[in-house]
Design an enzyme around this catalytic site. Structure first.
Site, PDB file in Angstrom:
ATOM      1  CG  HIS A 117     -10.001  -7.124   7.916  1.00 11.81           C
ATOM      2  ND1 HIS A 117      -9.106  -7.703   8.766  1.00 11.81           N
ATOM      3  CD2 HIS A 117      -9.519  -7.339   6.669  1.00 11.81           C
ATOM      4  CE1 HIS A 117      -8.131  -8.257   8.075  1.00 11.81           C
ATOM      5  NE2 HIS A 117      -8.350  -8.052   6.808  1.00 11.81           N
ATOM      6  CD  GLU A 174      -1.784  -2.310   1.363  1.00 15.70           C
ATOM      7  OE1 GLU A 174      -0.636  -2.599   1.707  1.00 15.70           O
ATOM      8  OE2 GLU A 174      -2.675  -3.151   1.175  1.00 15.70           O
TER       9      GLU A 174
END
Lengths: 395, 365
Positions: free
Chosen positions: B209, B140
């Protein structure tokens, strides 16, 4: 600047491998415009990883070598002037100086065009100059004036020059590496035949994002050239204490690499030329430039707690990039001692004038605090610290 | 109770939690809900109610230039439209913008050949090719940085974080480079990126998450943040975000991807800085966004039955806040209940409609 005319005395050439463009000694010409090719051998061989090293014979010309001298002298003077400005508190905050590493900036510029992109870290003053930046813009930015290249809002670590494809100027160690690969991606996307040089230091070479970005660059065949400016110290930590493998040019693993004597402007030029050709055909390549900085990491660092003064002066005596070029110019009779001294004096005056001009430049207006937050600032209201004052609508 | 308007500091999450005592939970119907795979039927019911009131109450305008915050004419009526799910609306918006501008490209994990982990980029790789829909490796930090670097030269990347929580790995790039480059370069570079991704509490996806990162990003200068909640505003905000010259973070929600709504056939964009009036009312203003909008609308039904008239505003634009709409509303009602979102444990930290009703009743006493 008009130089006195010189005659080329062919019997004074000392280096063995010069081309045989023998000119009669009766012809006098302006040295500064003499572009007759000369070939010089680099002193130190290239070391390569997964590729064939380029030849040690560098094609150059008198004009080019002289321009190296002038540009490096200017960069050196600028950094020394910045040092004294910092000590007189006209420059504040962080100030990372590049003196000792000038050969990298000039050698790279000689091999590429202004459409190739360069992105570097916070040690960016000389790279900015190499990209065509003006001395007065540099000093103004350092002193936080309106005339500065980033309007005084960036400071020492944030020099940019968009029209010369110089993308800065970044404070966070290693964060410019993915940006640089993004620039290379954009070049590939637009199908332009240009490359991006992403510069980082030996300290940043241990950042994970380097390897992430290198992986993508290799996977997508991006025209990215990663240049490790190895000045052997990541702030106060020597490379042997921070890197298990200090062979930075080999750390690309599957990406080819080249180790270059970064204090030799001609070697740098040869390596960058080679790298550009490679990147356009075969994707990324890593260059390790073996260089050295005379100042500490920044102006707050004396630079003597982690290395001896003898080491610094030793490098200055043996490897200084400007002295090498001076010797080259003298031995090839491209200029005389006196001419070079005059050139240095002129450069010094140039720098002093620029400093004086920059000192005159006004500071940015308070309203500048709120400009360039957003593009077409979207009508947001911005408050000062206590929400009562400085209420401004970002326009 | 005096009006409380949120500033840009994103302190909402903390204040909301302090108002609600989880022990006073009333009828947490969600504990009886089946597992994740049936999320579609759970949300759609609330979704269709919301979209009905949306069409009645909202004052949207179809404008050509997303970055201009003008108050102009009302929306064209949607005669024939077409029905689709929220993720399809996002895809439509993305595809239209990619058709329109060759500089738009998408990068992210599994966005290309796989079609996107939430199918937002489905079919785009086949249509536009691998150079415009880029499957990145799992890094990322690097690919966000690359998107920003590409944007400096004029490309318009849409960077997808598979989950907003993963973008924490790229926080340095988003905060230091994305947000600040326009400013520190004195305006030389613009960073027209869109960073988008789903976040929020799903169905037992676990703590890592299920994060909402709005409050982390709130403090970054130079970026805009928007949150979509219906297929209509999802498409509109996606298009506006891509066209904007500023970096925009578009927050989506995992549980809203299967919301169905009819949207206009003709092209439209939503204003990035504007809030949406979901249900006009008189007594109290309820500010909400993203998934909580549906909880609030459920609560609104109960409130109406109890005799209250709540005004519900979907703030949509998280940074900068649309203080104009919010201010006007609160001036009218003199009361507001913010429902920001904080989900670190499932279920009982998610604000339930019953809690909203309780809060409103407390405020109105």
């Amino acid at each position: 600047m008009a130089l006195s005319r010189l005659s080329l005395r062919s019997n004074r050439f000392l280096r063995p491998s010069t081309t045989a463009a023998a000119l009669p000694s009766s012809i006098r010409r302006h040295v500064s415009t003499d572009t007759t090719p000369i070939t010089i051998e680099t002193a130190v061989p290239f070391e390569s990883h997964l590729c064939d090293a380029p030849s040690r014979s560098v094609e150059t010309s008198s004009a080019e070598i002289l321009s190296f001298f002038r540009d490096m002298a200017r960069m050196r003077r600028m950094e020394i002037a910045a040092d004294s400005l910092y000590k007189s508190k006209l420059i504040r905050g962080f100030c990372h100086l590049y003196d000792g590493q000038e050969a990298l900036a000039v050698g790279m510029e000689a091999a590429i065009t202004r459409k190739d992109a360069i992105i570097t870290s916070y040690r960016d003053h000389c790279t900015f100059l190499g990209r065509g930046g003006e001395l007065v813009d540099a000093f103004s930015e350092l002193m936080g004036r309106k005339r500065g290249c980033s309007n005084g809002k960036g400071g020492s670590m944030h020099f940019y020059k968009k029209d010369a494809c110089f993308y800065g100027g970044h404070g966070i160690v290693g964060a410019q590496i993915p940006l640089g690969c993004g620039l290379a991606f954009a070049q590939k996307y637009s199908k332009e035949e240009f490359v991006t040089f992403t510069l980082y230091g030996d300290g940043a070479a241990n950042q994970g994002q380097l390897f992430e970005a290198l992986n993508i660059a290799a996977l997508w065949d991006l025209p990215a050239i990663l240049v490790c400016e190895n000045n052997h110290y990541g702030m106060g930590t020597a490379t042997w204490r921070s890197a298990k493998s200090p062979a930075y040019f080999k750390r690309g693993d599957y990406v080819p690499g080249l180790k270059v004597d970064g204090m030799d402007a001609l070697a740098v030029k040869q390596a960058c030329k080679f790298a550009k050709e490679h990147a356009l055909k075969n994707g990324p390549i890593v260059l390790e430039m073996d260089t050295y900085r005379y100042h500490g990491h920044s102006m707050s660092d004396p630079g003597s707690t982690y290395r001896t003064r003898d080491e610094v002066s030793g490098v200055r005596q043996v490897r200084d990039p400007i002295e090498r070029v001076r010797k080259l110019l003298l031995s090839h009779d491209i200029a005389t001692e006196k001419e070079l001294k005059d050139m240095e004096k002129e450069v010094r005056k140039e720098v002093d004038d620029a400093v004086a001009q920059a000192k005159e430049s006004p500071v940015p207006e308070p309203s500048e605090l709120f400009t360039n937050m957003y593009v077409k600032d979207c009508g947001v209201e911005s408050f000062g610290a206590d929400r009562k004052e400085l209420k401004v609508t970002l326009t | 109770m005096a009006a409380r308007i949120h500033g840009g500091a994103g302190a909402g999450a903390a204040t909301a939690l302090s108002t609600f005592n989880p022990k006073k939970l009333v009828a947490p119907s969600r504990t009886n809900l089946p597992a994740r795979s049936s999320k579609r039927c759970i949300v759609a019911a609330a979704g269709s109610d919301a979209s009905k009131s949306l069409r009645v109450g909202h004052s949207q305008k179809l404008i050509a230039n997303a970055a201009v915050a003008t108050k102009a004419e009302t929306s064209a009526t949607t005669g024939t439209g077409h029905e689709l799910l929220l993720f399809e609306a996002l895809q439509e918006g993305l595809e239209e913008e990619m058709d329109r501008d060759p500089h738009v490209c998408v990068m992210g994990e599994d966005v290309g050949h796989y079609g996107g982990s939430y199918k937002v980029t489905k079919g785009l790789a086949d249509k536009f090719g691998d150079l415009r829909v880029l499957d990145t490796p799992i890094c990322e930090n690097a690919f966000t940085g690359m998107g920003i670097g590409a944007a400096m030269t004029g490309l318009r990347p849409v960077i997808e974080g598979m989950n907003m929580g993963f973008l924490l790995l790229a926080f340095n790039q988003i905060s230091n480079n994305c947000g600040m480059l326009h400013y520190t370069s004195g305006g030389q570079f613009t960073i027209p990126v869109v960073i988008r991704g789903p976040g929020g509490v799903g169905r037992q996806l676990g703590a890592e998450h299920s994060q909402r990162l709005e409050s982390y990003f709130q403090s970054i200068p130079g970026i805009q943040m928007v949150a979509c909640s219906t297929p209509y505003n999802a498409k509109g905000l996606m298009k506006a975000a891509i066209r904007s010259e500023n970096p925009v973070i578009l927050f989506e929600h995992v549980l809203l991807y299967n919301l169905k709504e009819k949207i206009p056939d003709e092209e439209y964009i939503c204003n990035l800085e504007e809030a949406e009036m979901v249900r006009p009312g008189e007594h109290i203003t309820i500010l909400t966004y993203s998934r909580m909008r549906y909880h609030v609308m459920q609560a609104a039904k109960t409130l109406v039955n109890k005799g209250y008239d709540p005004e519900v505003i979907d703030i949509r634009s998280l940074k900068p806040f649309d203080l104009y709409t919010i201010g006007n509303s609160v001036k009218k009602t003199h009361r507001d209940v913010p429902t920001p979102y904080a989900g670190t444990l499932e279920e009982w930290t998610v604000v339930q409609p019953a809690q909203i009703v309780t809060a409103v009743e407390q405020l109105c006493q």
